[in-house]
Scaffold this active site. Structure first.
Site, PDB file in Angstrom:
ATOM      1  N   TYR A  58       9.305   4.825  13.572  1.00  0.00           N
ATOM      2  CA  TYR A  58       9.064   3.383  13.511  1.00  0.00           C
ATOM      3  C   TYR A  58       7.715   3.080  14.137  1.00  0.00           C
ATOM      4  CZ  TYR A  58      12.762   0.418  11.709  1.00  0.00           C
ATOM      5  OH  TYR A  58      13.587  -0.275  10.878  1.00  0.00           O
TER       6      TYR A  58
ATOM      7  N   GLU B  26       6.149  -0.427  13.937  1.00  0.00           N
ATOM      8  CA  GLU B  26       5.832  -1.830  13.649  1.00  0.00           C
ATOM      9  C   GLU B  26       4.573  -2.248  14.392  1.00  0.00           C
ATOM     10  OE1 GLU B  26       9.154  -4.488  14.167  1.00  0.00           O
ATOM     11  OE2 GLU B  26      10.396  -3.261  12.827  1.00  0.00           O
TER      12      GLU B  26
ATOM     13  N   ASP C 205      -6.277  -7.940  -8.754  1.00  0.00           N
ATOM     14  CA  ASP C 205      -5.235  -6.918  -8.678  1.00  0.00           C
ATOM     15  C   ASP C 205      -5.711  -5.758  -9.542  1.00  0.00           C
ATOM     16  OD1 ASP C 205      -3.073  -5.296  -9.101  1.00  0.00           O
ATOM     17  OD2 ASP C 205      -1.645  -6.915  -9.480  1.00  0.00           O
TER      18      ASP C 205
ATOM     19  N   THR D   3      -1.907  -0.925  -6.342  1.00  0.00           N
ATOM     20  CA  THR D   3      -0.916   0.095  -6.023  1.00  0.00           C
ATOM     21  C   THR D   3      -1.701   1.369  -5.760  1.00  0.00           C
ATOM     22  OG1 THR D   3      -0.709   0.602  -8.364  1.00  0.00           O
ATOM     23  CG2 THR D   3       0.964  -0.852  -7.414  1.00  0.00           C
TER      24      THR D   3
ATOM     25  N   LYS E 292      -0.933   4.748  -9.502  1.00  0.00           N
ATOM     26  CA  LYS E 292      -1.233   4.773 -10.948  1.00  0.00           C
ATOM     27  C   LYS E 292      -2.431   5.701 -11.165  1.00  0.00           C
ATOM     28  CE  LYS E 292       0.913   0.286 -11.901  1.00  0.00           C
ATOM     29  NZ  LYS E 292       1.077  -0.478 -10.660  1.00  0.00           N
TER      30      LYS E 292
ATOM     31  N   ARG F 206       3.856   6.283  -4.328  1.00  0.00           N
ATOM     32  CA  ARG F 206       4.155   4.906  -4.705  1.00  0.00           C
ATOM     33  C   ARG F 206       3.901   4.009  -3.495  1.00  0.00           C
ATOM     34  NH1 ARG F 206       6.322   5.387  -9.352  1.00  0.00           N
ATOM     35  NH2 ARG F 206       6.465   3.152  -9.571  1.00  0.00           N
TER      36      ARG F 206
HETATM   37  N1  DSN Z   1       5.277  -1.672 -13.572  1.00  0.00           N
HETATM   38  C1  DSN Z   1       3.852  -1.520 -13.562  1.00  0.00           C
HETATM   39  C2  DSN Z   1       3.315  -1.127 -14.876  1.00  0.00           C
HETATM   40  O1  DSN Z   1       3.968  -0.342 -15.529  1.00  0.00           O
HETATM   41  O2  DSN Z   1       2.246  -1.571 -15.264  1.00  0.00           O
HETATM   42  C3  DSN Z   1       3.167  -2.694 -13.016  1.00  0.00           C
HETATM   43  O3  DSN Z   1       3.633  -2.913 -11.742  1.00  0.00           O
END
Ligand code: DSN
Length: 414
Positions: A52, A54, A198, A224, A227, A233
């Site tokens: 933890y 925080e 984003d 994110t 990707k 993730r």
């Molecule tokens: N679920 C993602 C995508 O496939 O683009 C976006 O968060």
């Protein structure tokens, strides 16, 4: 790993083995997925999962955070270096929570948010009514041009002036062309709005310098990490230093409690990988492969939204093939190719069926695919979608897919 799991929990071990085989034997074409390195995978299972922490480095609410501080500081500094950002917060558990923290940092419930319509390639968190963003804020949307299927910047500027949103969000989940961040800056200035970009889908391309960086123009950039960026993730927020304290406070304690230190450690590893020359080569190949896929599918008679791609993804319009996106997704899965149905702009089909299919090359490229293999992928897709009801034919394609995947082992030795 499996031997240990076999000894401890046969049920879980069998399910994990099933998933590993699925990933190994299929062709992963979901544009938002990728395969992390062995190092990232290992670190995700490290002892940091026990801790933890925080708070933030050197300002924690628990003892024993010496190494948690070190790893979070390292992750933050690598993230800043990749994107030339003044400030990074590596704690968001996901892209959605990164967006929520960014919105909360600069908006109150009821304020106006202007985002790309979900129906035109935007993300749920850019104002969809089913998402927190649509529930907490007064949402207005911009879209793409019916003819060009490119973002309608005139529409954006008109709506910025008309609605005077507090936030304009740029970014998408299913848009295959370069976004003009300069036009978004202009729209934000016109409205007196905060510009949030984003970059979840394109973060890896931006890291490699192959897509224009939004950092110099945006007030806040969210992402994110899993990707094109090819990490674990999770989420990430970048901004100028002047917003640091406000954003930090929205991530913790407003939205989250303890950060996932094992994920932050894995983010540090992935960020380190993104700073290498190999990563640039990888991203270049992602783009070459996506372009090859688009060209091959177009030549095979498939219509692509906006005519093709300038990124890692493309969107097929299946209306001239008499197939819905849902049907095509199911047929291709039977043949061993994993994709996702997706609405296309002005889609006559509901979200559950769609007229489109989204494809991307980040995962196949990580696997080692180059142009000759992408040509084979085109053949598989073309063949499968022309025999959607031929179970035997689809099975034969599946065998060819498996033969191809065996030449590109995934996680050998795992
Ligand atoms: N679920 C993602 C995508 O496939 O683009 C976006 O968060």
């Amino acid at each position: 790993m499996e031997t240990f799991l076999d000894d401890q929990d046969l049920q879980v071990s069998a399910i994990i083995k099933g998933e590993l085989d699925r990933q190994r034997q299929g062709l992963e074409l979901i544009a938002s997925e990728n395969f992390v390195s062995r190092m990232v995978l290992t670190v995700l299972g490290s002892v940091f999962t026990n801790k933890y922490a925080e708070g933030y480095p050197n300002q924690r609410y628990y003892a024993g955070c010496k190494f948690a501080d070190q790893i979070e500081t390292l992750a933050r500094s690598r993230a800043r270096k990749i994107f030339r950002a003044e400030y990074a917060n590596v704690q968001p558990h996901s892209g959605s929570s990164a967006n929520m923290a960014a919105y909360f940092a600069v908006m109150k419930p009821g304020d106006t948010l202007l985002g790309l319509s979900l129906a035109h390639g935007g993300h749920l968190t850019h104002g969809a009514q089913v998402s927190f963003s649509g529930r907490f804020f007064n949402v207005q949307t911009y879209g793409v041009h019916r003819d060009t299927e490119l973002i309608d910047y005139d529409d954006l500027l008109i709506k910025a002036e008309r609605y005077k949103p507090s936030v304009i969000v740029a970014g998408s989940s299913a848009y295959s062309r370069i976004i003009d961040f300069g036009k978004f800056r202009q729209a934000a200035d016109l409205a007196g709005a905060t510009l949030i970009v984003d970059m979840a889908h394109i973060a890896g391309l931006i890291a490699a310098g192959l897509y224009p960086s939004p950092l110099p123009l945006a007030d806040i950039v969210t992402s994110t990490t899993h990707k094109t960026l090819r990490g674990p993730r999770g989420g990430l927020i970048l901004a100028k230093n002047k917003l640091a304290r406000t954003i930090d406070a929205q991530v913790f304690p407003t939205l989250q409690g303890g950060p996932l230190m094992h994920v932050i450690a894995a983010k540090a590893v992935a960020f380190g990988e993104a700073l290498t020359a190999e990563f640039i080569d990888y991203q270049q190949q992602v783009l070459i492969n996506a372009n090859r896929l688009a060209t091959g599918l177009s030549e095979a008679g498939f219509r692509l939204i906006s005519g093709g791609t300038s990124t890692h993804l493309l969107l097929m319009d299946l209306r001239n093939k008499n197939l819905t996106g849902a049907q095509a997704e199911a047929v291709l899965e039977q043949a061993g190719l994993v994709t996702n149905k997706n609405v296309i702009p002005f889609d006559p089909q509901p979200f559950t069926q769609t007229s489109g299919l989204r494809l991307g090359t980040p995962a196949l490229t990580t696997r080692g695919f180059k142009e000759p293999e992408i040509d084979q992928v085109v053949e598989f897709i073309d063949e499968a979608l022309h025999k959607p009801n031929d179970d035997n034919g689809l099975k034969k394609i599946r065998h060819k897919v498996e033969a191809l995947t065996q030449k590109f082992p995934l996680y050998p030795g795992l």
